[in-house]
Design a protein around this motif. Structure first.
Motif, PDB file in Angstrom:
ATOM      1  N   ASP A 155      85.821  88.487 -11.838  1.00 30.23           N
ATOM      2  CA  ASP A 155      87.184  88.679 -11.345  1.00 30.23           C
ATOM      3  C   ASP A 155      87.784  87.337 -10.971  1.00 30.23           C
ATOM      4  OD1 ASP A 155      85.995  87.958  -8.964  1.00 30.23           O
ATOM      5  OD2 ASP A 155      86.167  89.941  -8.042  1.00 30.23           O
ATOM      6  N   GLN A 156      88.942  87.361 -10.310  1.00 31.68           N
ATOM      7  CA  GLN A 156      89.639  86.123  -9.991  1.00 31.68           C
ATOM      8  C   GLN A 156      88.876  85.246  -9.014  1.00 31.68           C
ATOM      9  OE1 GLN A 156      90.754  89.201  -9.650  1.00 31.68           O
ATOM     10  NE2 GLN A 156      91.705  89.592  -7.637  1.00 31.68           N
ATOM     11  N   SER A 157      87.950  85.829  -8.246  1.00 35.38           N
ATOM     12  CA  SER A 157      87.145  85.040  -7.311  1.00 35.38           C
ATOM     13  C   SER A 157      85.844  84.554  -7.925  1.00 35.38           C
ATOM     14  CB  SER A 157      86.849  85.868  -6.056  1.00 35.38           C
ATOM     15  OG  SER A 157      86.052  87.006  -6.381  1.00 35.38           O
ATOM     16  N   GLY A 158      85.608  84.883  -9.203  1.00 33.65           N
ATOM     17  CA  GLY A 158      84.394  84.432  -9.878  1.00 33.65           C
ATOM     18  C   GLY A 158      83.206  85.353  -9.703  1.00 33.65           C
ATOM     19  N   ARG A 159      83.390  86.505  -9.082  1.00 29.32           N
ATOM     20  CA  ARG A 159      82.287  87.453  -8.896  1.00 29.32           C
ATOM     21  C   ARG A 159      82.098  88.304 -10.138  1.00 29.32           C
ATOM     22  NH1 ARG A 159      82.886  89.946  -2.766  1.00 29.32           N
ATOM     23  NH2 ARG A 159      82.087  88.126  -1.655  1.00 29.32           N
ATOM     24  N   PHE A 160      80.834  88.663 -10.389  1.00 31.13           N
ATOM     25  CA  PHE A 160      80.547  89.583 -11.481  1.00 31.13           C
ATOM     26  C   PHE A 160      81.295  90.892 -11.262  1.00 31.13           C
ATOM     27  CE2 PHE A 160      76.117  87.921 -12.949  1.00 31.13           C
ATOM     28  CZ  PHE A 160      76.670  86.664 -13.140  1.00 31.13           C
ATOM     29  N   VAL A 161      81.694  91.525 -12.349  1.00 33.35           N
ATOM     30  CA  VAL A 161      82.358  92.818 -12.295  1.00 33.35           C
ATOM     31  C   VAL A 161      81.439  93.876 -12.893  1.00 33.35           C
ATOM     32  CG1 VAL A 161      84.275  94.217 -13.174  1.00 33.35           C
ATOM     33  CG2 VAL A 161      84.692  91.884 -12.361  1.00 33.35           C
ATOM     34  N   SER A 162      81.261  94.979 -12.183  1.00 33.97           N
ATOM     35  CA  SER A 162      80.515  96.131 -12.685  1.00 33.97           C
ATOM     36  C   SER A 162      81.386  97.363 -12.486  1.00 33.97           C
ATOM     37  CB  SER A 162      79.177  96.284 -11.953  1.00 33.97           C
ATOM     38  OG  SER A 162      79.377  96.389 -10.548  1.00 33.97           O
ATOM     39  N   TYR A 163      80.964  98.476 -13.100  1.00 37.37           N
ATOM     40  CA  TYR A 163      81.792  99.674 -12.965  1.00 37.37           C
ATOM     41  C   TYR A 163      81.020 100.947 -13.236  1.00 37.37           C
ATOM     42  CZ  TYR A 163      82.089  99.394 -18.143  1.00 37.37           C
ATOM     43  OH  TYR A 163      81.797  99.332 -19.490  1.00 37.37           O
ATOM     44  N   ASN A 164      81.541 102.028 -12.654  1.00 34.70           N
ATOM     45  CA  ASN A 164      81.275 103.409 -13.079  1.00 34.70           C
ATOM     46  C   ASN A 164      82.610 103.963 -13.559  1.00 34.70           C
ATOM     47  OD1 ASN A 164      79.028 102.969 -10.933  1.00 34.70           O
ATOM     48  ND2 ASN A 164      78.415 104.840 -12.003  1.00 34.70           N
ATOM     49  N   ALA A 219      81.476 113.506 -17.195  1.00 37.58           N
ATOM     50  CA  ALA A 219      80.341 112.625 -16.910  1.00 37.58           C
ATOM     51  C   ALA A 219      80.817 111.177 -16.922  1.00 37.58           C
ATOM     52  CB  ALA A 219      79.234 112.832 -17.938  1.00 37.58           C
ATOM     53  N   ASP A 220      80.079 110.304 -16.248  1.00 42.49           N
ATOM     54  CA  ASP A 220      80.491 108.898 -16.163  1.00 42.49           C
ATOM     55  C   ASP A 220      79.567 107.997 -16.953  1.00 42.49           C
ATOM     56  OD1 ASP A 220      78.408 109.347 -14.167  1.00 42.49           O
ATOM     57  OD2 ASP A 220      78.817 107.306 -13.493  1.00 42.49           O
ATOM     58  N   VAL A 221      80.094 106.839 -17.335  1.00 46.98           N
ATOM     59  CA  VAL A 221      79.293 105.771 -17.900  1.00 46.98           C
ATOM     60  C   VAL A 221      79.329 104.611 -16.906  1.00 46.98           C
ATOM     61  CG1 VAL A 221      79.843 106.457 -20.264  1.00 46.98           C
ATOM     62  CG2 VAL A 221      81.211 104.671 -19.146  1.00 46.98           C
ATOM     63  N   TYR A 222      78.446 103.638 -17.097  1.00 43.57           N
ATOM     64  CA  TYR A 222      78.441 102.490 -16.189  1.00 43.57           C
ATOM     65  C   TYR A 222      78.024 101.232 -16.916  1.00 43.57           C
ATOM     66  CZ  TYR A 222      73.398 103.569 -15.821  1.00 43.57           C
ATOM     67  OH  TYR A 222      72.078 103.839 -16.099  1.00 43.57           O
ATOM     68  N   CYS A 223      78.341 100.106 -16.298  1.00 46.66           N
ATOM     69  CA  CYS A 223      77.942  98.789 -16.809  1.00 46.66           C
ATOM     70  C   CYS A 223      77.593  97.903 -15.629  1.00 46.66           C
ATOM     71  CB  CYS A 223      79.075  98.163 -17.623  1.00 46.66           C
ATOM     72  SG  CYS A 223      78.755  96.443 -18.115  1.00 46.66           S
ATOM     73  N   TYR A 224      76.366  97.345 -15.648  1.00 50.20           N
ATOM     74  CA  TYR A 224      75.902  96.432 -14.611  1.00 50.20           C
ATOM     75  C   TYR A 224      75.291  95.198 -15.271  1.00 50.20           C
ATOM     76  CZ  TYR A 224      76.468 100.142 -11.160  1.00 50.20           C
ATOM     77  OH  TYR A 224      76.991 101.122 -10.356  1.00 50.20           O
ATOM     78  N   PRO A 225      75.964  94.057 -15.206  1.00 49.08           N
ATOM     79  CA  PRO A 225      75.365  92.826 -15.744  1.00 49.08           C
ATOM     80  C   PRO A 225      74.210  92.360 -14.863  1.00 49.08           C
ATOM     81  CG  PRO A 225      77.762  92.632 -15.509  1.00 49.08           C
ATOM     82  CD  PRO A 225      77.331  93.832 -14.732  1.00 49.08           C
ATOM     83  N   ARG A 226      73.042  92.124 -15.467  1.00 44.44           N
ATOM     84  CA  ARG A 226      71.901  91.540 -14.777  1.00 44.44           C
ATOM     85  C   ARG A 226      71.586  90.197 -15.400  1.00 44.44           C
ATOM     86  NH1 ARG A 226      67.353  96.223 -14.268  1.00 44.44           N
ATOM     87  NH2 ARG A 226      66.465  94.939 -15.923  1.00 44.44           N
ATOM     88  N   ASP A 274      68.783  89.256 -16.682  1.00 46.96           N
ATOM     89  CA  ASP A 274      67.946  89.379 -17.872  1.00 46.96           C
ATOM     90  C   ASP A 274      68.621  90.185 -18.974  1.00 46.96           C
ATOM     91  OD1 ASP A 274      67.840  91.678 -16.328  1.00 46.96           O
ATOM     92  OD2 ASP A 274      65.797  92.186 -16.922  1.00 46.96           O
ATOM     93  N   ALA A 275      69.608  91.016 -18.622  1.00 46.03           N
ATOM     94  CA  ALA A 275      70.292  91.849 -19.614  1.00 46.03           C
ATOM     95  C   ALA A 275      71.424  92.599 -18.913  1.00 46.03           C
ATOM     96  CB  ALA A 275      69.327  92.844 -20.255  1.00 46.03           C
ATOM     97  N   TRP A 276      72.302  93.182 -19.717  1.00 49.50           N
ATOM     98  CA  TRP A 276      73.301  94.088 -19.169  1.00 49.50           C
ATOM     99  C   TRP A 276      72.774  95.510 -19.324  1.00 49.50           C
ATOM    100  CZ3 TRP A 276      79.058  92.587 -20.347  1.00 49.50           C
ATOM    101  CH2 TRP A 276      79.250  91.228 -20.046  1.00 49.50           C
ATOM    102  N   ILE A 277      72.965  96.332 -18.286  1.00 49.65           N
ATOM    103  CA  ILE A 277      72.519  97.720 -18.326  1.00 49.65           C
ATOM    104  C   ILE A 277      73.743  98.611 -18.485  1.00 49.65           C
ATOM    105  CG2 ILE A 277      71.202  99.507 -17.163  1.00 49.65           C
ATOM    106  CD1 ILE A 277      69.592  97.009 -17.921  1.00 49.65           C
ATOM    107  N   LEU A 278      73.775  99.355 -19.599  1.00 45.07           N
ATOM    108  CA  LEU A 278      74.891 100.247 -19.909  1.00 45.07           C
ATOM    109  C   LEU A 278      74.382 101.686 -19.892  1.00 45.07           C
ATOM    110  CD1 LEU A 278      76.247  98.291 -23.036  1.00 45.07           C
ATOM    111  CD2 LEU A 278      76.879  97.934 -20.639  1.00 45.07           C
TER     112      LEU A 278
END
Length: 456
Positions: A245-254, A270-277, A279-283
């Protein structure tokens, strides 16, 4: 002399409980048949090891409990401390929960996030909120959350536990039932064995080891059956910079699209999600309730293609090379959202053609109790076996094990404070100012003391 405590189960709940008890002066031994850190290095973690499949955001999803908000709030205080420690694997990031249909209510747990920012379909002030290209309107909120890099965080906790003088045993007594553990030289036992927690109690209960009923303690036997929720996800190995985001923090979502795009078996969206790690991104993901008992002793690979391969499914290689079918919407909806958030630079549809080895599928099981109101069991039982002993239960966290880990461990400590001898536990003495790894015990003990004073 301090009373000895056996913590049974080396997942996130057992490990966190062991660390907090040890930091507050208890004499603990952690019993774990499998080392989750070693298991995480294998090609494909077994699906019942929920701690290894976690995203792992500090949000109480997939759990029902009247105390979930309290446990989340307490856990956040511990994560706030750990986020400032080097190599802890804990960080803060911006997280969005977005819906294409307007939510009928705002969850209580959001009250624990002082940074909460609710937005309407105009997305005013939220340019990084995820949005499907065909979505006419979106609703939801954004907030700053804590996030655990699961493999790094587990290694940190195990190292911390050893630094604090905790004992780890991979030797399981007898057949591994509670009655076998009760034959050991401990007075207090913490039941954190996860998916087998309920069956773990059966032999001791059937042998009549319960002490006479009293108002403070529950019978050993759990009145509710185990329920499993299967979760599928994709692991994306990419060098693409994480979306910030504008502050440089990682963005994740549901993100919850309309039901006709992705829905549960009940017909609800139902929901999907994305979490950058790192070692990998988890979708993800899926939440499929499983009827009946799962025998984890049988070869579990047979479940790989249980979803079938029709137009609603996609087959992906798993980390060890075998195939795994997942709901197609996990790929399609995330692909749509990510290409928008990245201004076209992260295209999953292109990646799957050019670098198919970058996308692998995984599956894990979330375990909860079948109670309609309390899926988590956090209580104590009194037993009579070679004297009076106590079993404290800490299980059924579903997909919220990381989120609730410190809050539940804190309540275990408070229960021990009530039922144990006055001299049972005491904070480890020492300077509470940061002085490397050795300072963590006094810092955790000081924080526990502060939270306890606030509860009174």
């Amino acid at each position: 002399m301090r009373e000895k405590i056996a913590v049974i189960g080396g997942g996130i709940s057992g490990l966190t409980s062991a660390v907090l008890l040890q930091a507050n002066g208890c004499d603990t031994t952690l019993f774990t048949l499998h080392d989750p850190v070693a298991e995480s290095s294998k090609g494909r973690p077994r699906p019942e090891f929920a701690s290894l499949h976690a995203a792992a955001s500090i949000l109480p999803h997939s759990v029902k409990s009247s105390r979930a908000t309290h446990w989340t709030s307490v856990s956040q205080q511990y994560f706030s401390l750990l986020a400032f420690m080097a190599r802890s694997g804990v960080r803060t990031q911006t997280h969005y929960e977005v819906f294409e249909e307007k939510p009928s209510f705002i969850p209580d747990y959001l009250l624990t996030f002082p940074s909460l920012r609710i937005f309407d379909e105009r997305q005013v002030g939220h340019p990084h909120a995820p949005r499907r290209s065909n979505a006419s309107e979106i609703y939801g909120w954004g907030m700053d959350i804590f996030f655990c890099e699961a493999p790094e965080y587990l290694r940190f906790l195990y190292k911390t536990y050893r630094t604090l003088g905790g004992n780890i045993s991979n030797s399981i007594p007898g057949h591994g039932g509670l009655s076998d553990y009760l034959s050991l030289d401990y007075q207090f036992y913490i039941n954190c064995v996860g998916h087998s927690s309920i069956s773990f109690l059966e032999d001791a209960s059937m042998q009549g080891m319960d002490a006479p009923d009293d108002a403070m303690h529950e019978p050993l036997a759990d009145p509710f059956k185990a329920k499993f929720i299967k979760g599928h996800y994709l692991r994306l190995e990419t060098r693409h910079p994480a979306i910030t985001d504008q502050s440089g923090r990682f963005v994740s979502y549901n993100y919850t699209p309309l039901p006709q795009v992705y829905r549960q078996s009940s017909g609800l969206a139902a929901d999907v999600y994305c979490y950058p790690r790192a070692d990998a991104w988890i979708l993800g993901g899926s939440r499929q309730e499983i009827d009946g008992v799962i025998n984890f002793e049988e070869p579990w690979e047979k479940d790989d293609t249980s979803l079938g391969q029709d137009e609603t499914q996609m087959m992906f290689p798993s980390k060890d090379g075998r195939g795994l079918a997942i709901p197609r919407a996990i790929f399609d909806v995330n692909a749509d959202i990510l290409i928008g958030l990245s201004d076209g630079s992260l295209d999953l549809r292109k990646i799957i053609v050019d670098r198919p080895e970058s996308l692998t599928a995984g599956m894990g099981y979330r375990f909860v109790r079948s109670s309609p109101t309390e899926s988590i069991r956090l209580a104590s039982s009194r037993v009579l076996h070679r004297g009076e002993k106590y079993v404290l239960h800490n299980y059924g966290h579903g997909g919220s094990g990381y989120t609730l880990s410190w809050g539940c461990a804190y309540d275990i400590l408070r229960i021990l404070d009530k039922i144990g001898p006055e001299s049972m536990w005491r904070p480890i003495p020492g300077d509470t100012k940061p002085q490397g790894d050795l300072s963590i015990g006094p810092m955790l003990a000081q924080l526990t003391k502060s939270i306890k004073e606030g509860d009174q």
